[in-house]
Design a protein around this motif. Structure first.
Motif, mmCIF file in Angstrom:
data_model
loop_
_atom_site.group_PDB
_atom_site.id
_atom_site.type_symbol
_atom_site.label_atom_id
_atom_site.label_comp_id
_atom_site.label_asym_id
_atom_site.label_seq_id
_atom_site.Cartn_x
_atom_site.Cartn_y
_atom_site.Cartn_z
ATOM 1 N N PHE A 74 0.514 -1.339 -0.023
ATOM 2 C CA PHE A 74 -0.315 0.016 -0.214
ATOM 3 C C PHE A 74 1.236 1.171 -0.167
ATOM 4 O O PHE A 74 2.271 1.295 0.901
ATOM 5 C CB PHE A 74 -0.686 0.202 1.591
ATOM 6 C CG PHE A 74 -1.943 -1.162 1.526
ATOM 7 C CD1 PHE A 74 -2.755 -0.908 0.183
ATOM 8 C CD2 PHE A 74 -1.096 -2.309 1.405
ATOM 9 C CE1 PHE A 74 -3.940 -2.286 0.765
ATOM 10 C CE2 PHE A 74 -2.256 -3.502 2.034
ATOM 11 C CZ PHE A 74 -3.800 -2.701 1.990
ATOM 12 N N GLY A 75 0.145 2.325 -0.350
ATOM 13 C CA GLY A 75 0.918 4.178 -0.523
ATOM 14 C C GLY A 75 0.142 4.652 -0.723
ATOM 15 O O GLY A 75 0.328 6.204 -0.032
ATOM 16 N N ASP A 76 -1.014 4.249 1.017
ATOM 17 C CA ASP A 76 -2.378 5.000 0.949
ATOM 18 C C ASP A 76 -1.480 5.488 2.449
ATOM 19 O O ASP A 76 -1.143 4.833 3.224
ATOM 20 C CB ASP A 76 -3.572 4.216 0.807
ATOM 21 C CG ASP A 76 -3.536 3.679 1.519
ATOM 22 O OD1 ASP A 76 -2.625 2.697 2.055
ATOM 23 O OD2 ASP A 76 -4.691 2.589 1.567
ATOM 24 N N ALA A 77 -3.007 6.940 2.901
ATOM 25 C CA ALA A 77 -2.566 6.732 4.709
ATOM 26 C C ALA A 77 -3.937 7.119 5.120
ATOM 27 O O ALA A 77 -4.941 7.510 4.223
ATOM 28 C CB ALA A 77 -1.437 8.519 4.044
ATOM 29 N N TRP A 78 -4.242 6.828 6.124
ATOM 30 C CA TRP A 78 -5.780 6.756 6.895
ATOM 31 C C TRP A 78 -5.336 7.293 8.100
ATOM 32 O O TRP A 78 -4.178 8.062 8.848
ATOM 33 C CB TRP A 78 -6.252 5.553 7.046
ATOM 34 C CG TRP A 78 -6.718 4.833 5.826
ATOM 35 C CD1 TRP A 78 -5.518 4.480 5.002
ATOM 36 C CD2 TRP A 78 -7.666 4.977 4.833
ATOM 37 N NE1 TRP A 78 -6.931 3.881 3.774
ATOM 38 C CE2 TRP A 78 -7.938 4.142 4.064
ATOM 39 C CE3 TRP A 78 -9.029 5.152 5.513
ATOM 40 C CZ2 TRP A 78 -8.886 3.608 3.281
ATOM 41 C CZ3 TRP A 78 -10.481 4.908 5.238
ATOM 42 C CH2 TRP A 78 -10.373 4.478 3.435
ATOM 43 N N MET A 79 -6.419 7.822 8.703
ATOM 44 C CA MET A 79 -6.155 9.197 9.883
ATOM 45 C C MET A 79 -7.240 9.108 10.488
ATOM 46 O O MET A 79 -8.670 8.471 10.343
ATOM 47 C CB MET A 79 -6.140 10.508 10.304
ATOM 48 C CG MET A 79 -6.200 11.659 10.928
ATOM 49 S SD MET A 79 -7.150 13.316 11.451
ATOM 50 C CE MET A 79 -8.918 13.034 10.994
ATOM 51 N N PHE A 80 -7.035 8.518 12.200
ATOM 52 C CA PHE A 80 -7.934 7.649 12.644
ATOM 53 C C PHE A 80 -7.941 9.102 14.334
ATOM 54 O O PHE A 80 -6.581 9.505 14.911
ATOM 55 C CB PHE A 80 -7.742 6.495 13.899
ATOM 56 C CG PHE A 80 -8.959 6.502 14.359
ATOM 57 C CD1 PHE A 80 -10.040 6.156 14.175
ATOM 58 C CD2 PHE A 80 -8.928 6.976 16.050
ATOM 59 C CE1 PHE A 80 -11.213 5.050 15.064
ATOM 60 C CE2 PHE A 80 -9.910 6.223 16.985
ATOM 61 C CZ PHE A 80 -11.507 5.794 16.475
ATOM 62 N N GLY A 81 -8.939 9.573 14.823
ATOM 63 C CA GLY A 81 -8.930 11.090 15.377
ATOM 64 C C GLY A 81 -10.510 11.116 15.523
ATOM 65 O O GLY A 81 -11.200 10.954 15.099
ATOM 66 N N THR A 82 -10.477 12.417 16.709
ATOM 67 C CA THR A 82 -10.813 13.036 16.282
ATOM 68 C C THR A 82 -10.618 14.066 17.919
ATOM 69 O O THR A 82 -9.478 14.561 17.696
ATOM 70 C CB THR A 82 -12.371 12.565 17.979
ATOM 71 O OG1 THR A 82 -13.053 13.472 18.252
ATOM 72 C CG2 THR A 82 -11.357 11.997 19.239
ATOM 73 N N PHE A 83 -11.729 15.769 17.715
ATOM 74 C CA PHE A 83 -11.118 16.538 18.550
ATOM 75 C C PHE A 83 -11.229 16.345 20.318
ATOM 76 O O PHE A 83 -12.245 15.368 20.460
ATOM 77 C CB PHE A 83 -12.204 18.015 18.687
ATOM 78 C CG PHE A 83 -11.461 18.601 16.849
ATOM 79 C CD1 PHE A 83 -10.924 19.430 16.781
ATOM 80 C CD2 PHE A 83 -12.891 18.138 15.959
ATOM 81 C CE1 PHE A 83 -10.434 19.834 15.813
ATOM 82 C CE2 PHE A 83 -12.123 18.634 14.749
ATOM 83 C CZ PHE A 83 -11.507 19.735 14.540
#
Length: 351
Positions: free
Chosen positions: A279-288
């Motif tokens: 894979f060459g993708d990126a993902w974010m997991f988060g919240t304020f």
């Protein structure tokens, strides 16, 4: 929207830099990047125990040689590195070229350039490690070769007392309660601290067939209990993978404060097709931070600049001098190993 902007670094002397590698580990300390060990490009399996320093201000690589070359960690890969509280790099575990699993812990003093061996723990490789206060936290990894044994245990090493422990309660009932809801034992994963949680995403285990995960779990550093963060329904999540890079989000984002993480790359083996997918993708997991991490969601990240080719086994660490800046080095795809270096800027917006 979250973006990663890559800038490939061309050093002043391209011949003086670490060899292409995977399974290495990195730390960033007082403005410089350090890379230790790994499996390098070459015929057969070649493991190393070299230590390199990259200085962004000078744009130079330098190999750091130990004062006493007879007192150094053995050659290895799939180990972890963290910075202690004392200008020292701590190297834990890994695997040797003879498939021996390591449980040794070494300290490299950046001032004296001397290695010293510390107390051992259970041998393991492909685990995750993170510094939290005066401790190094370790999660998972493969602990046995024949038969294949994997771990989902959280260990804690205290830098001051030089002792290992588990943050679970000491009695069997407390240990069972803490382990309830824990992720499946796994290796080739990474961990990061988000809010009160030690968070793990993805990974791998084998029982005659390869299994990969796309789940996200948090281990509370206050209650010492696990909670599943994702997927909790039909929300979109990254494809299952292992050997991905993992980084905490910058604490300040456009629109507020964020808690979460970003992943890049990784791979999985498609058993039905008998081939590796990188894979060459990126993902974010988060919240304020005003919201609990349990309300966090995964979102695809936009990539800009000199985007690296798809790969796994990158070493990706946060810059301790420039907020939002990080450094990504090396990795592997389809038996080709890399020694390219990227400056990565992480930008998070509420819109």
């Amino acid at each position: 929207m979250t973006t990663l902007t890559f800038r490939r670094i061309t050093t002043q002397d391209p011949a003086t830099r670490p060899r292409p590698r995977q399974g290495h580990a990195s730390v960033f300390h007082k403005g410089c990047l350090y890379v230790f060990g790994g499996r390098v490009q070459g015929s057969g399996r070649i493991y190393v125990n070299d230590l390199w320093k990259y200085d962004p201000d000078k744009n130079t690589w330098e190999e750091i040689l130990a004062v006493n070359p007879s007192q150094v960690p053995c050659k290895r890969h799939n180990h972890t590195c963290v910075m202690g509280m004392d200008d020292a790099i701590y190297v834990f575990g890994g695997q040797t070229v003879s498939n021996k699993y390591l449980g040794d812990l070494w300290r490299f003093d950046l001032g004296t350039q001397q290695w010293s061996e510390l107390t051992q723990s259970q041998p393991r490789h492909s685990h995750g490690a993170w510094k939290h206060g005066n401790t190094m936290l370790v999660f998972g990894g493969r602990t046995g070769l024949k038969p294949a044994v994997y771990s989902n245990e959280v260990l804690a090493y205290d830098f001051e007392s030089n002792k290992w422990s588990t943050p679970y309660s000491g009695d069997d009932q407390g240990r069972a309660a803490a382990a309830a809801g824990a992720p499946h034992p796994r290796s080739y994963t990474s961990i990061v601290k988000c809010d009160e949680y030690l968070v793990v995403f993805g990974g791998y285990w084998w029982d005659g067939k390869e299994h990969y995960f796309d789940d996200t779990f948090g281990f509370s550093l206050t209650s010492h209990k696990w909670i599943k963060l994702s997927p909790l329904g039909n929300e979109r999540v990254p494809h299952c993978r292992n050997r991905h890079g993992l980084l905490p989000l910058p604490s300040v984002a456009d629109g507020g404060f964020m808690s979460g993480m970003v992943i890049f790359g990784g791979n999985f083996y498609a058993n039905d097709r008998g081939s590796d997918k990188f894979f060459g993708d990126a993902w974010m997991f988060g919240t304020f931070v005003e919201e609990p991490l349990t309300s966090g969601k995964w979102n695809k990240v936009t990539l800009l600049g000199d985007i690296p080719c798809p790969r796994g086994h990158v070493a990706w660490v946060e810059d301790d001098q420039v907020p939002g800046r990080s450094w990504m080095f090396g990795g592997e795809a389809k038996r080709e190993r890399f020694n390219d270096l990227y400056e990565v800027r992480v930008e998070v917006s509420a819109t």
